[in-house]
Design an enzyme around this catalytic site. Structure first.
Site, short mmCIF file in Angstrom:
data_model
loop_
_atom_site.label_atom_id
_atom_site.label_comp_id
_atom_site.label_asym_id
_atom_site.label_seq_id
_atom_site.Cartn_x
_atom_site.Cartn_y
_atom_site.Cartn_z
N TYR A 247 0.82 -1.22 0.00
CA TYR A 247 0.00 0.00 0.00
C TYR A 247 0.85 1.26 0.00
CZ TYR A 247 -4.12 -2.83 0.72
OH TYR A 247 -5.12 -3.74 0.56
N LYS B 292 3.30 -14.88 4.57
CA LYS B 292 3.63 -15.74 3.43
C LYS B 292 5.16 -15.76 3.31
CE LYS B 292 2.19 -18.10 -0.25
NZ LYS B 292 1.20 -19.21 -0.29
N ASP C 264 -2.74 -18.28 3.00
CA ASP C 264 -3.77 -19.04 2.27
C ASP C 264 -4.43 -20.07 3.18
OD1 ASP C 264 -1.15 -19.91 2.16
OD2 ASP C 264 -1.26 -20.72 0.12
N ASP D 214 -6.32 -6.51 4.94
CA ASP D 214 -7.43 -5.94 4.19
C ASP D 214 -8.35 -7.05 3.69
OD1 ASP D 214 -9.04 -4.20 2.81
OD2 ASP D 214 -7.52 -3.60 1.33
N ASP E 31 -12.31 -8.36 5.30
CA ASP E 31 -13.57 -8.45 4.56
C ASP E 31 -14.10 -9.88 4.60
OD1 ASP E 31 -13.13 -5.75 3.78
OD2 ASP E 31 -14.08 -6.10 1.84
MG MG Z 1 -10.77 -2.96 2.56
#
Ligand code: MG
Ligand code: NAI
Length: 341
Positions: free
Chosen positions: A127, A174, A207, A231, A235
């Protein structure tokens, strides 16, 4: 009881923002905690008026009050201005994104027990917005991980686990593939972890973590991870407890904190008074916790839980027909009854 009002920066935001922020403000006021709201415009409204979706006065205002309650802000996809949300987090160095995911009785989901807190590093990773074209047809996007930010978020997560009486921290990474970047993140957590023998610690590859989360969500307590994984997983986790309408968040730094729903501006339902305001209301409760008004925050959560358990007022995302306003009124009514009782 506090008599001097708390000064709080209020950013109504884009899309459904103003509709759900209105409800959150009413709910906070119904707790009796004295607040002086200082409203500022950001996002599309500010772009039209000041030529910048994040005018300097917004950041100045949050710096001054130290606390903001914020509606979602639209980010154009692919082209256009950079995410205002990401800019706010970076400019104020709000390094910890805290996302509690709790299943409420009365909300239809396949799971009975979900009660986790996702803690997402908020300032680095992919980001950083550092992308460039190497040659036409080839693009590089830089993933930045620093030891300093990783140590800081690890410390924050274990401190929060202690403060909130949580038992376990799961680091999600990861590092098997990104040996340097995720490797550094993990090394930093391991350095911090040893200082908290009272909190259990484990590591999961991202994962696998995603799969475990949809099969056995009850195994998660505090989830500590990088920006991108956090992020996506938050969700996903919101989906386990009835969707984005139930997912609040806090962005916390050393000098300021911004409270907002996990979801975005939902342009598909904006202006229709049908958005679920609960994520925004629960974000306001996190804000009260942060201000030290834990009792008022608890009363808000109790009121939300009572309305959901009753099941009479349900917005369309919950399969009902209630409006945003009606949901707000139901929560306020419960708060007022509880105060009167
Ligand atoms: Mg988001
Ligand atoms: P979104 O979260 O706005 O919407 C995804 C889906 O969930 C939509 O179908 C929407 O109707 C539904 N939804 C979201 N919140 C809801 C609520 N409270 N009640 C009922 N249904 C709800 O995600 P999307 O569509 O990807 O993004 C829209 C805009 O929001 C974009 O410009 C994006 O950049 C921005 N955004 C802003 C965030 C922030 O301000 N922190 C966070 C995420 C996205």
């Amino acid at each position: 009881m506090k008599t001097q009002p708390y000064r709080i920066t209020l950013i109504p935001g884009d899309g459904i923002g103003p509709e759900i922020i209105r409800v959150a403000v009413q709910v906070v006021e119904a707790t009796g905690v004295p607040v002086q709201w200082e409203e500022v415009e950001a996002g599309e409204a500010a772009l039209g008026r000041y030529g910048d979706p994040l005018p300097e006065r917004v950041i100045d205002a949050i710096r001054r009050t130290g606390v903001a309650l914020k509606g979602p802000l639209t980010t154009p996809v692919g082209t256009g201005y950079r995410s205002v949300n990401v800019r706010i987090r970076k400019l104020l160095d709000l390094y910890a994104n805290v996302r509690p995911v709790v299943k409420f009785e009365g909300v239809k989901t396949p799971f009975d027990r979900v009660d986790m807190v996702i803690i997402r590093e908020n300032t680095e990773d992919l980001y950083s917005g550092l992308e460039h074209v190497v040659v036409p047809g080839v693009v590089e996007s830089l993933k930045v991980i620093t030891e300093k930010a990783s140590l800081r978020i690890a410390r924050f997560a274990f401190d929060l686990a202690r403060k909130w009486g949580r038992k376990k921290v799961t680091a999600v990474h990861k590092a098997n593939i990104m040996k340097l970047s995720d490797g550094l993140f993990l090394e930093a957590i391991r350095k911090v972890e040893v200082d908290y023998p009272d909190v259990e610690y484990e590591e999961l590859i991202v994962d696998n973590a995603a799969m475990q989360m949809v099969i056995r969500p009850e195994r998660f307590d505090v989830v500590l991870t990088e920006n991108l994984y956090g992020d996506i997983l938050s969700d996903l986790a919101a989906g386990l407890v009835g969707g984005l309408g139930f997912a609040p968040s806090a962005n916390i730094g050393d000098d300021a904190a911004v409270f907002e729903a996990v979801h975005g501006s939902a342009p598909d339902i904006a202006g229709k008074n049908i958005a679920n305001p609960i994520a925004m209301v629960l974000s306001a409760a996190l804000m009260l916790d942060h201000l030290g008004e834990m009792e008022a925050a608890r009363r808000i959560r109790d009121a939300v839980a009572a309305v959901l358990k009753e099941g009479k007022v349900r917005t369309p995302d919950m399969g009902g027909t209630a409006t945003t306003t009606e949901m707000g009124e139901a929560i306020v009514a419960h708060l007022q009854n509880a105060r009167a009782a």
